[in-house]
Scaffold this motif. Sequence first.
Motif, mmCIF file in Angstrom:
data_model
loop_
_atom_site.group_PDB
_atom_site.id
_atom_site.type_symbol
_atom_site.label_atom_id
_atom_site.label_comp_id
_atom_site.label_asym_id
_atom_site.label_seq_id
_atom_site.Cartn_x
_atom_site.Cartn_y
_atom_site.Cartn_z
ATOM 1 N N ALA A 160 0.836 -1.201 0.000
ATOM 2 C CA ALA A 160 0.000 0.000 0.000
ATOM 3 C C ALA A 160 0.868 1.248 0.000
ATOM 4 O O ALA A 160 0.588 2.213 -0.717
ATOM 5 C CB ALA A 160 -0.937 -0.011 1.204
ATOM 6 N N GLU A 220 2.115 2.201 -3.224
ATOM 7 C CA GLU A 220 1.009 2.536 -4.125
ATOM 8 C C GLU A 220 0.778 1.455 -5.173
ATOM 9 O O GLU A 220 0.491 1.720 -6.333
ATOM 10 C CB GLU A 220 1.238 3.909 -4.779
ATOM 11 N N SER A 261 -4.635 -1.171 -2.817
ATOM 12 C CA SER A 261 -5.647 -0.307 -2.213
ATOM 13 C C SER A 261 -6.876 -1.154 -1.939
ATOM 14 O O SER A 261 -7.425 -1.760 -2.860
ATOM 15 C CB SER A 261 -5.995 0.851 -3.163
ATOM 16 N N TYR A 286 -6.580 -0.115 3.510
ATOM 17 C CA TYR A 286 -5.339 0.433 2.976
ATOM 18 C C TYR A 286 -5.655 1.284 1.739
ATOM 19 O O TYR A 286 -6.661 1.076 1.067
ATOM 20 C CB TYR A 286 -4.386 -0.689 2.567
ATOM 21 N N GLY A 287 -4.759 2.203 1.417
ATOM 22 C CA GLY A 287 -4.921 2.983 0.202
ATOM 23 C C GLY A 287 -6.073 3.965 0.293
ATOM 24 O O GLY A 287 -6.488 4.377 1.384
ATOM 25 N N PHE A 288 -6.615 4.305 -0.877
ATOM 26 C CA PHE A 288 -7.574 5.402 -0.954
ATOM 27 C C PHE A 288 -8.834 5.014 -1.722
ATOM 28 O O PHE A 288 -8.759 4.375 -2.766
ATOM 29 C CB PHE A 288 -6.931 6.610 -1.632
ATOM 30 N N TRP A 299 -8.210 8.470 -4.960
ATOM 31 C CA TRP A 299 -6.774 8.724 -4.963
ATOM 32 C C TRP A 299 -6.444 10.186 -5.211
ATOM 33 O O TRP A 299 -5.439 10.686 -4.694
ATOM 34 C CB TRP A 299 -6.093 7.828 -6.003
ATOM 35 N N ASN A 331 -9.459 4.596 2.220
ATOM 36 C CA ASN A 331 -10.404 3.494 2.373
ATOM 37 C C ASN A 331 -10.623 3.239 3.860
ATOM 38 O O ASN A 331 -9.740 3.491 4.697
ATOM 39 C CB ASN A 331 -9.854 2.216 1.724
ATOM 40 N N SER A 348 -10.562 -4.855 -3.382
ATOM 41 C CA SER A 348 -9.615 -3.856 -3.867
ATOM 42 C C SER A 348 -10.263 -2.943 -4.902
ATOM 43 O O SER A 348 -11.069 -3.397 -5.712
ATOM 44 C CB SER A 348 -8.401 -4.550 -4.496
#
Length: 442
Positions: free
Chosen positions: A46, A49, A52, A69-71, A74, A80, A325
């Motif tokens: 994550a 990048e 996600s 994890y991630g967005f 973005w 998230n 994801s």
Amino acid sequence: MTTLQVVKYLALATSLVVAAVPSWAQPAPSDATTAARIDALVRPQAEAERLSGVVLVARGNQILFQDAYGFANWELRVPNSLATRFGIASITKAMTQTVAAVLADAGRLDVAAPVDRYLPGFPNGPGESVPTLRHLLTHRSGVPHRVTSATDETQALHPADIVARVQATGLLFEPGSRRLYSSAGYTCLARVLEIVEGKPFASILAERIFAPADMFSATSATGQRLMARRAMPYLLGADDEAIVVTHAPYKDLRFLSGAGDVYATAEDLLRFVEALRGGVFGAARWSELFGGDPARWDGWTGRTNGYESSVDVLAAENLVFVFLSNLQSAANWQIRERIRTILVRGETTPMAVPPAVAVPFEKPRALLGRYGAANAPAEIGLRDGRLFRGDNQFYPTAGERYYIPVSGTVMRFRRDQTGAVDALITIAADGQETVRPRLTAP
């Protein structure tokens, strides 16, 4: 309590309705090592990048691990969360199959009946063999996987529209003679269920699946209408010499009604599995969907337009592993494999790193065209100077090869004696090559 459970509790309390809200037990101290190993595997991906989404692991009524994890967005850097809704893609099919089974149990649907009993004018096979609902359920009807163009998939299409396209296209082979995975076939099945129930398929799922399983956040696609807490879809691509997150093209996923248009949280999918296990949809459903070896992982996967999803069940250990994801990336399948290994053996292996972007070694326009089977070709295109296989960007790497970052696929192009490209070759990790002859050039 999760955020969703708190919201549900407050809503019930406000309306003075007394009910028990299902909850999941917290991890035992002995599970701390497993949780740490999972996080140590996922978090670096994550942070780089390349990943996600949300990971959730449960054993029985105990949550062993869950984190986001991630967005979800973005560009705006909206993280998230455990309450984020993801497109679950083809896991939707398990829900459609469950609705059909429930109606069959009630005597309201005959899965052995010809499809045209419910959909008059539905085509027969090339030799006039008659497709049945069971053929649709088992991907043996001869209906093509997709009957829509890229432009079609940006429009508000419903099951009746997909049926009309299947009627115009016809079947690819005699029903029952072989298997061809078909999302369009499941959307035709969704149309049958609409006719039997007399309501839109989104309403059928809400009443027949989401409510009985307490899937509080699950919903069907809403097209361009806003959906609270929806993660937007992304693809891993390349820009100049860097590997980057890119937007997935816009699609109105209602063209996948019954086949891939549901959005849900990880907890929603855990609740669906537990409802199946508990007989909420009938005693036979669990064995129908998870009837294999209980000592082996079983489950579902889905992938569409930036979303990837998986639900893995190890019945002998009472384990459920959900991974959602909103960034299609080769990291996803590697994470899935490695978490399953951690849960069984407590160990893992290093993640593969995408190869560096190399300087182009051949003219991109020479590669354009369609390759492979005529009824399911791989199409190589060029957009803004970048090469794509379907919707997935690929880039040149060392050794005169190409790499698709959403899948980890390695490719090269073969040339004939005149120097013209005549085949697309996919190279497996063990070096084995799959050759797809060139069908057409631009």
